[in-house]
Design a protein around this motif. Structure first.
Motif, PDB file in Angstrom:
ATOM      1  N   ASP B  84       0.849  -1.190   0.000  1.00 31.10           N
ATOM      2  CA  ASP B  84       0.000   0.000   0.000  1.00 31.10           C
ATOM      3  C   ASP B  84       0.886   1.241   0.000  1.00 31.10           C
ATOM      4  N   ARG B 206      -6.330   6.292   7.041  1.00 28.59           N
ATOM      5  CA  ARG B 206      -5.882   6.118   5.653  1.00 28.59           C
ATOM      6  C   ARG B 206      -4.383   5.878   5.556  1.00 28.59           C
ATOM      7  N   ALA B 224      -6.292  -2.468   4.859  1.00 36.33           N
ATOM      8  CA  ALA B 224      -7.513  -2.258   4.073  1.00 36.33           C
ATOM      9  C   ALA B 224      -8.703  -3.022   4.637  1.00 36.33           C
TER      10      ALA B 224
END
Lengths: 334, 334
Positions: B84, B206, B224
């Motif tokens: 990510d 986030r 996630a």
């Protein structure tokens, strides 16, 4: 003689069954055999004055009577259930906490007040920050898990692993904790509680600690083997989530009182549900026909086990309720 | 062609084996098949500047080079390892914490400073108390457990469940983490770390959060799927105790930064041991005869896996060490 069925093998159901067997009844206990009961989380504080709110005189009477019966109950059950008479300390961290503790003392049989230095003399591991407290020599403790194990052993084959979804025929005692609602429709609701177990060398603490910590209540219950039980949250929820914030609050409150607890191993985070009722007093007595209910003991199941067992066993045998049961009829909310 | 044996199936051993297989070597990995490795606790932050101390220029170079290789490594390994690129935020709670963060920024490639309101715009769940921070777009993350699972799957039968107590004959790579000390006598020591895993609805956070909180450092790594990794303590100890105080400190720091984390479920408290060396940089290269060592990656095993795998695979094939390895010879402490 007719056989008795007890639905529910938590500390209440097992205690009733054991008392009934002792009085010569043939008893079968149905239980799923697991550890879903509130007893599995319970710390086992036997504190008749510490757990009631203002205005619950009948309940306070029942708690006091059961505390009086615990020594005999424990002696009959055997040496291995961790019954301990060292007593409890109320400990207040701040002056506001001390004021709150004093408010509680005014309601109960007044415990023996102790200054901060007197507290630390009795319990050297207490934080130097504590402001004051009291000694409750009559507040004992027992290990609920070992008590349930001893009851299961004493009952042997009388405990049958079976989930029950309808009330069995014949004389029956429903002692199914939060499961009582589904079986009977009576208003028993789950009250979520998180309890931690820590483990270290024995001897850090000598007494049960009732802590008043920055407006929160926490208890710290040391066992002889080095286990320390820290509890408990209380939420009107049915989920089993171990919330990070609840773990944090319990650990913070406990280590604020006893800093060295930080060194102990965190061995368990256990959520279980207390069986609550609209007035948070138990449902005890005839419900209909052959069915007796003994459920809804909320925070007091362990403490109330002896008196519940005696009074329900008498009721099963004689059909006549003891006057102590009058305030706790299962039908009082309908 | 001679077969290669890799001792140790953590993220380093598996990555080396995978690279060697890709280059046509026949490889066997010996590992106990469990989850004792540091990878099992690791959060998987890929932060080349965040994890080094002053004066470790060679290590910083290696970390930076490995971060550069991670995208290709991840792409080759497949979609399922949680790589990510959302970047990381440095977040300082107090003005003292902000001063400490700035001291760190002066050493590393300076990240993009952000005011408190800019931070909360990027990450609304941050506490209103935070004083400031910075954005590190180049700091990525990966899920170490899924990476190990993908490497195990890619290697298939080449991974053999076997505990190794002496160095096998023939060309061998020792990548046994803290176990390298017992096999080789090289100075690799266990550095205890506690890491928590929380779980909630996805979307609370986030970015990876590097927190500076009242003088302590904590990281919060959101996945996630709603998992949030909170770490880590660092102690020069070999025991596996989950200390109550360490859990408390991590939960307190994390919820000071992101109050809503208190609502999440605490699903794991995991202790593992980082393999440390006297200079806390890895041991990489020929040790004796046919034996190569790749161990001692301390806090940086996940980040350093790609460059370690490439350089050791090259060394196995060519016998000539890449210049990048010069600072990390296993014999440098003797």
């Amino acid at each position: 003689m007719t056989a008795l069925t007890v639905v529910g093998g938590g500390i209440i159901g097992l205690s009733i069954a054991w008392r009934c067997v002792r009085r010569g009844l043939r008893v079968t206990v149905y239980d799923d055999g697991g550890d879903n009961g509130a007893w599995f989380a319970a710390a086992g504080m036997l504190a008749p004055a510490g757990e009631t709110s203002f205005g619950q005189e009948a309940l306070t009477g029942l708690l006091t009577e059961s505390a009086r019966r615990w020594p005999g109950f424990a002696a009959e059950l055997g040496d291995d259930i961790g019954y301990d008479r060292s007593g409890a300390l109320d400990v207040a961290l701040t002056s506001d906490d001390l004021a709150e503790a004093r408010r509680m003392w005014a309601y109960s049989e007044r415990p023996e007040p102790l200054t901060a230095s007197e507290l630390r003399e009795r319990e050297p591991a207490l934080s130097p920050r504590v402001r004051g407290g009291a000694f409750r020599p009559g507040d004992h403790q027992v290990d609920p898990r070992r008590t349930v194990a001893a009851l299961r052993a004493a009952l042997g084959d009388a405990v049958v692993a079976k989930r029950v979804s309808t009330i069995p025929d014949g004389p029956t005692v429903i002692a199914a904790g939060t499961g009582t609602a589904a079986l009977t429709g009576l208003p028993v609701r789950p009250v979520k509680g998180l309890v931690l177990r820590l483990r270290g060398e024995p001897g850090l603490l000598r007494h049960v600690i009732n802590g008043y910590v920055d407006g929160r209540h926490v208890y710290v219950v040391p066992r002889a083997d080095g286990e320390v039980v820290v509890g408990a949250t209380q939420e009107e929820r049915a989920d089993t989530t171990v919330a990070a914030g609840a773990v944090l609050e319990l650990l913070r409150s406990a280590t604020d009182l006893v800093p060295e607890l930080a060194e102990l191993e965190l061995t368990e985070t256990v959520v279980r549900h207390r069986p609550g009722t609209p007035d948070n007093a138990p449902l005890l007595g005839h419900w209909k026909d052959d069915v007796i209910v003994a459920a809804g003991h909320h925070r007091n199941g362990v403490l109330l086990a002896p008196v519940t067992a005696d009074l329900i066993a008498d009721l099963v045998r004689t059909g006549r309720p003891d006057p102590l049961l009058a305030a706790f009829t299962p039908g009082r909310f309908t």
